[in-house]
Write a protein that holds these residues in place. Sequence first.
Motif, PDB file in Angstrom:
ATOM      1  N   TYR A  15       0.836  -1.199   0.000  1.00 27.95           N
ATOM      2  CA  TYR A  15       0.000   0.000   0.000  1.00 27.95           C
ATOM      3  C   TYR A  15       0.875   1.256   0.000  1.00 27.95           C
ATOM      4  O   TYR A  15       0.608   2.220  -0.717  1.00 27.95           O
ATOM      5  CB  TYR A  15      -0.904   0.026   1.231  1.00 27.95           C
ATOM      6  N   GLY A  16       1.919   1.225   0.832  1.00 25.54           N
ATOM      7  CA  GLY A  16       2.822   2.372   0.887  1.00 25.54           C
ATOM      8  C   GLY A  16       3.580   2.569  -0.409  1.00 25.54           C
ATOM      9  O   GLY A  16       3.735   3.699  -0.885  1.00 25.54           O
ATOM     10  N   THR A  19       1.412   4.106  -3.064  1.00 23.33           N
ATOM     11  CA  THR A  19       1.201   5.525  -2.765  1.00 23.33           C
ATOM     12  C   THR A  19       2.401   6.347  -3.214  1.00 23.33           C
ATOM     13  O   THR A  19       2.255   7.422  -3.828  1.00 23.33           O
ATOM     14  CB  THR A  19       0.962   5.710  -1.252  1.00 23.33           C
ATOM     15  N   TRP A  56       1.310   5.468   7.088  1.00 20.45           N
ATOM     16  CA  TRP A  56       0.558   5.398   5.834  1.00 20.45           C
ATOM     17  C   TRP A  56      -0.335   6.629   5.675  1.00 20.45           C
ATOM     18  O   TRP A  56      -0.449   7.203   4.583  1.00 20.45           O
ATOM     19  CB  TRP A  56      -0.265   4.113   5.783  1.00 20.45           C
ATOM     20  N   THR A 113      -5.771  -4.126   6.854  1.00 19.86           N
ATOM     21  CA  THR A 113      -5.802  -2.865   7.584  1.00 19.86           C
ATOM     22  C   THR A 113      -6.765  -2.981   8.745  1.00 19.86           C
ATOM     23  O   THR A 113      -7.854  -3.538   8.616  1.00 19.86           O
ATOM     24  CB  THR A 113      -6.218  -1.689   6.689  1.00 19.86           C
TER      25      THR A 113
END
Length: 348
Positions: A15-16, A19, A56, A113
């Motif tokens: 996810y990071g 991004t 995050w 998450t």
Amino acid sequence: MSLDVLSRPTVPLAYGLLTIELAAERGVARERMLEGLGLAPAALARPDTRLTLLQWGLLIQRSLQLTGDPGLAYEFGLRASLTAHGLVSYGAMSNPTGREALQFATRFVPICTLAFGMELRTEGEQAVVEVQGRIPFGPVRQYAIEMYLLCWVNALRQFWPKAAEQIELWFEWPEPEYYARYRERLPRCRFGMGVNQLRTPASLLERNIHTGNAVTAQMITGQCERELSLLGGDGDFLDRVRALLNQDSGRYPNLDTTAGRLFTSARTLKRRLREHGVSFQQLLDESRHRDSTRLLQNRALSVEEVSARVGYSSPANFSRAFRKWTGLTPGAFRDHRFPREATTAALN
């Protein structure tokens, strides 16, 4: 949920990285995104690295501020591969049908998450996945919910390429200006709905998934249970039990079924619930109460139909239980909370 979860490493590295990648495509240097976050370059090369929710959240906030692109949540969701969600992805892919895949995801979403909960239910001929935030998101709340729902749209597209044609997204906020740039790449979206949901014909979820394999699904389920415990998700034990007690046309799992899905015995489940000061029946009644109040808003359903949908064979028994929960009969509660004129206006 305790706010100490914000500083625990629970967010998948993928996810990071996505991004950061989206920001880099818009001219923002990787070093600028990572500045002051306490993430060493070596950590970003290890597949077992997890970010904290605070890290995050800061990456999201920086990406929005430094790129000046408020539509990045849509891009993230559309770009995220199914496998970006780790074990939960593989477990979902291994289930035989779309419904079972989403039930699996609902159960194990804390592995991806701890920021969200998911509820899967059936409303008439529609299957509904509702997203519920479990932490204070601050300025990135809209981004987080848009991103999350689009990730699941993308997952269903990978199960069935034409799935988007049958999906609707409902958002609680007004239509944002950046939506126009993405309209052609998104399923139908409805804004100002007061909820955040993915909706699709229930029949779509009964289709087979070509990657389904019962043996693999069982194996990954065990792995996910262990991972959930390692991440500290086991600390939200009641939330996990509640997640398994979602209404689906009146079919609630019994004690033995719920215990099996938690990889424990019925006796152990009862003991652990006692330690939390509740019984299985109390949690089941809580779910029936929640689902019946929601269903009563739909005046197309009679009280008898609502009674059946939440698992009561007798409307009289349902009425007694409902009066115990609210002090009102189902009909009186409907007239008080959802007047006919207001309900009609909301549906138009």
